[in-house]
Design an enzyme around this catalytic site. Structure first.
Site, short mmCIF file in Angstrom:
data_model
loop_
_atom_site.label_atom_id
_atom_site.label_comp_id
_atom_site.label_asym_id
_atom_site.label_seq_id
_atom_site.Cartn_x
_atom_site.Cartn_y
_atom_site.Cartn_z
N ASP A 60 0.83 -1.22 0.00
CA ASP A 60 0.00 0.00 0.00
C ASP A 60 0.86 1.27 0.00
OD1 ASP A 60 0.56 -0.87 2.74
OD2 ASP A 60 -0.74 0.75 3.42
N ASP A 131 4.63 4.09 8.28
CA ASP A 131 3.70 3.39 9.17
C ASP A 131 4.32 3.09 10.54
OD1 ASP A 131 1.87 3.38 7.14
OD2 ASP A 131 1.87 1.21 6.82
N HIS A 169 -1.17 6.90 6.98
CA HIS A 169 -2.60 6.54 7.04
C HIS A 169 -3.42 7.54 7.86
CE1 HIS A 169 -2.37 2.40 5.33
NE2 HIS A 169 -1.14 2.43 5.83
FE FE Z 1 0.51 1.12 5.26
ZN ZN Z 2 3.01 -0.69 6.35
#
Ligand code: FE
Ligand code: ZN
Length: 257
Positions: A60, A131, A169
């Site tokens: 992602d 992340d 995110h």
């Molecule tokens: Fe991610």
């Molecule tokens: Zn990740």
């Protein structure tokens, strides 16, 4: 500053960050998990892509690479310690990335835990953390150890308080709900929750936030605080020795939240 940082929403809740120099129409994107929204962004704003930055190997954050590179054969910066075949400029801790066309210079911080080779880009009073750190939260520990994640979060927490944190995110509301479940009496948490609720009501990003705000409201950065440790200990029902243990326990709670 010669550039502006702009969000490109992708997939369900990913942000692809764009560094844009409006004068020469050059842009750099961070973690393109999808190509289509990046193409649209570049066309809408009349921009050229000059480089791509990658924080870690998850799909992602990388799936847009092939299509983007077909259209723009630009340098791809990313962690040396991860298998990302499209990377042309492999990086490790202490390296400097000089993005002359957008007028930005970043140094590379290795922050393993979410993945083993995960890196952050720090400079110009901003940090791209992928992340590893989220607004009011942190990433899941997929590949590293709790000790590695603890050290990585500490490294980020030691950046100047005014540093703007750009994560991968939009998880902030859930993160704040979890944080408030641990500290329902916290006024800074309540205030931040209300502010973010308002932003999200209008579909505006809750990212970035400052590192100072994170230190105040992110439970994963507060595992060293004796008062916070006490709260976790009481809920856990057993004595806790180390801040790493506090981190391990609240990370598990968050996974189940
Ligand atoms: Fe991610
Ligand atoms: Zn990740």
């Amino acid at each position: 500053m010669t550039f502006e940082v702009m969000p490109i929403s992708a997939l369900t809740d990913n942000y692809i960050w764009a560094l844009v120099n409006h004068r020469n129409k050059q842009a750099v994107v961070v973690d393109p998990g999808e190509a289509q929204p990046v193409f649209k962004f570049l066309v809408d704003h009349g921009l050229f892509l000059s480089a791509i930055l990658i924080t870690h190997h998850h799909w992602d954050h990388t799936n847009g690479l092939d299509k983007l590179l077909e259209a723009y054969p630009v340098p791809v910066y990313g962690p040396e310690n991860e298998k990302i075949p499209q990377i042309t400029e492999p990086l490790h801790d202490g390296d400097v990335v000089n993005l002359k066309r957008v007028g930005a210079k970043f140094s590379v911080l290795e922050i393993p835990g979410h993945t083993l080779g995960h890196i952050a880009y720090y400079g110009e009073d901003i940090v791209f953390v992928g992340d590893t750190l989220f607004i009011a939260g942190c990433g899941r520990i997929f590949e590293g150890t709790v000790g590695q994640m603890y050290a990585s979060l500490k490294k980020l927490a030691n950046l100047p308080g005014e540093t703007l944190v750009y994560c991968g995110h939009e998880y902030t509301l859930t993160n704040l709900r979890f944080a408030r479940s641990l500290e329902p009496e916290s006024t800074p948490l309540l205030k931040r929750f209300q502010a973010v609720e308002e932003l999200r009501r209008y579909n505006k990003p809750s990212v970035p936030g400052t590192m100072a705000e994170e230190l105040e409201t992110n439970p994963f950065l507060r595992v060293d605080d004796p008062k916070f440790k006490k709260i976790v200990e009481t809920k856990h029902g057993l004595p806790i020795e180390t801040p790493e243990e506090v981190l391990a326990i609240i990370r598990t709670w968050k996974n189940l939240f």
